[in-house]
Each structure stands twice: as structure tokens, then as C-alpha cells.
Design a protein around this motif. Structure first.
Motif, PDB file in Angstrom:
ATOM      1  N   CYS A 142      -8.848   3.679   2.299  1.00  0.00           N
ATOM      2  CA  CYS A 142      -9.727   2.693   1.673  1.00  0.00           C
ATOM      3  C   CYS A 142      -9.576   1.327   2.333  1.00  0.00           C
ATOM      4  N   MET A 143      -8.346   0.894   2.530  1.00  0.00           N
ATOM      5  CA  MET A 143      -8.089  -0.389   3.178  1.00  0.00           C
ATOM      6  C   MET A 143      -8.600  -0.384   4.614  1.00  0.00           C
TER       7      MET A 143
ATOM      8  N   THR B  94       1.972  -2.981   3.949  1.00  0.00           N
ATOM      9  CA  THR B  94       1.163  -3.871   3.118  1.00  0.00           C
ATOM     10  C   THR B  94      -0.277  -3.936   3.612  1.00  0.00           C
ATOM     11  N   HIS B  95      -1.115  -4.561   2.809  1.00  0.00           N
ATOM     12  CA  HIS B  95      -2.504  -4.736   3.215  1.00  0.00           C
ATOM     13  C   HIS B  95      -2.603  -5.591   4.470  1.00  0.00           C
TER      14      HIS B  95
ATOM     15  N   GLU C 139     -12.369  -0.824   4.486  1.00  0.00           N
ATOM     16  CA  GLU C 139     -12.711  -2.201   4.121  1.00  0.00           C
ATOM     17  C   GLU C 139     -12.460  -3.159   5.275  1.00  0.00           C
TER      18      GLU C 139
ATOM     19  N   PRO D   2      -4.745   7.816   0.441  1.00  0.00           N
ATOM     20  CA  PRO D   2      -6.068   7.364  -0.016  1.00  0.00           C
ATOM     21  C   PRO D   2      -6.205   5.830   0.010  1.00  0.00           C
ATOM     22  N   GLY D   3      -5.160   5.127  -0.352  1.00  0.00           N
ATOM     23  CA  GLY D   3      -5.194   3.660  -0.319  1.00  0.00           C
ATOM     24  C   GLY D   3      -5.287   3.128   1.097  1.00  0.00           C
ATOM     25  N   VAL D   4      -4.582   3.754   2.023  1.00  0.00           N
ATOM     26  CA  VAL D   4      -4.632   3.344   3.420  1.00  0.00           C
ATOM     27  C   VAL D   4      -6.034   3.584   3.982  1.00  0.00           C
TER      28      VAL D   4
ATOM     29  N   ILE E 216       0.836  -1.190   0.000  1.00  0.00           N
ATOM     30  CA  ILE E 216       0.000   0.000   0.000  1.00  0.00           C
ATOM     31  C   ILE E 216       0.876   1.247   0.000  1.00  0.00           C
ATOM     32  N   CYS E 217       1.962   1.203   0.750  1.00  0.00           N
ATOM     33  CA  CYS E 217       2.875   2.343   0.870  1.00  0.00           C
ATOM     34  C   CYS E 217       4.295   1.860   0.600  1.00  0.00           C
TER      35      CYS E 217
ATOM     36  N   ASN F   6       1.166   9.827  -1.163  1.00  0.00           N
ATOM     37  CA  ASN F   6       0.456   9.136  -2.239  1.00  0.00           C
ATOM     38  C   ASN F   6      -0.317   7.918  -1.750  1.00  0.00           C
ATOM     39  N   CYS F   7       0.097   7.349  -0.642  1.00  0.00           N
ATOM     40  CA  CYS F   7      -0.533   6.131  -0.140  1.00  0.00           C
ATOM     41  C   CYS F   7      -1.746   6.393   0.741  1.00  0.00           C
TER      42      CYS F   7
END
Length: 60
Positions: free
Chosen positions: A47-48, A10-11, A51, A43-45, A3-4, A40-41
Motif C-alpha cells: 500500500c505504501m 518505516t514509511h 501511494e 500488505p502495508g508495504v 510499517i514492519c 504481516n507487514c
């Protein structure tokens, strides 16, 4: 999945942090002893995190 890449987060790290009680992105980074570097990470963090929290709520 990574993720980063700055912090090699990681996820699985996100899932483990949520299991340990993390509810905010800063708590996920703190669980690995790091913080967002380039951003940059984030938004992904987020989202994860959402979830993983939803998954945890459905199991409970």
C-alpha cells in the motif's frame, strides 16, 4: 510510522526506497538489508509503495 516492526521499517524508508527506484516490495526490504519475516507487514508495504509511486508520478 512503523510499517514492519520485525525489521523496523518505516514509511520514510519506503518513500526513500521509491525515490531510489524501488518498484517492488522486495526492493524496499532489500534497501534496508532485510526481508519480510512474519509477513504481516507485506500488505502495508504494498500500500505504501503504491501511494509513494503515485505521489512521485504526480510530482514529475
Amino acid at each position: 510510522m512503523v510499517i514492519c516492526s520485525c525489521n523496523r521499517l518505516t514509511h520514510k524508508d519506503v518513500e526513500a526506497a521509491v525515490e531510489s527506484g524501488a518498484t517492488h516490495p522486495r526492493e524496499i526490504y532489500a534497501s534496508k538489508g532485510c526481508k519480510a519475516q512474519c509477513g504481516n507487514c507485506v500488505p502495508g508495504v504494498v500500500c505504501m509503495l503504491r501511494e509513494a509511486r503515485m505521489k512521485k508520478m504526480h510530482i514529475a
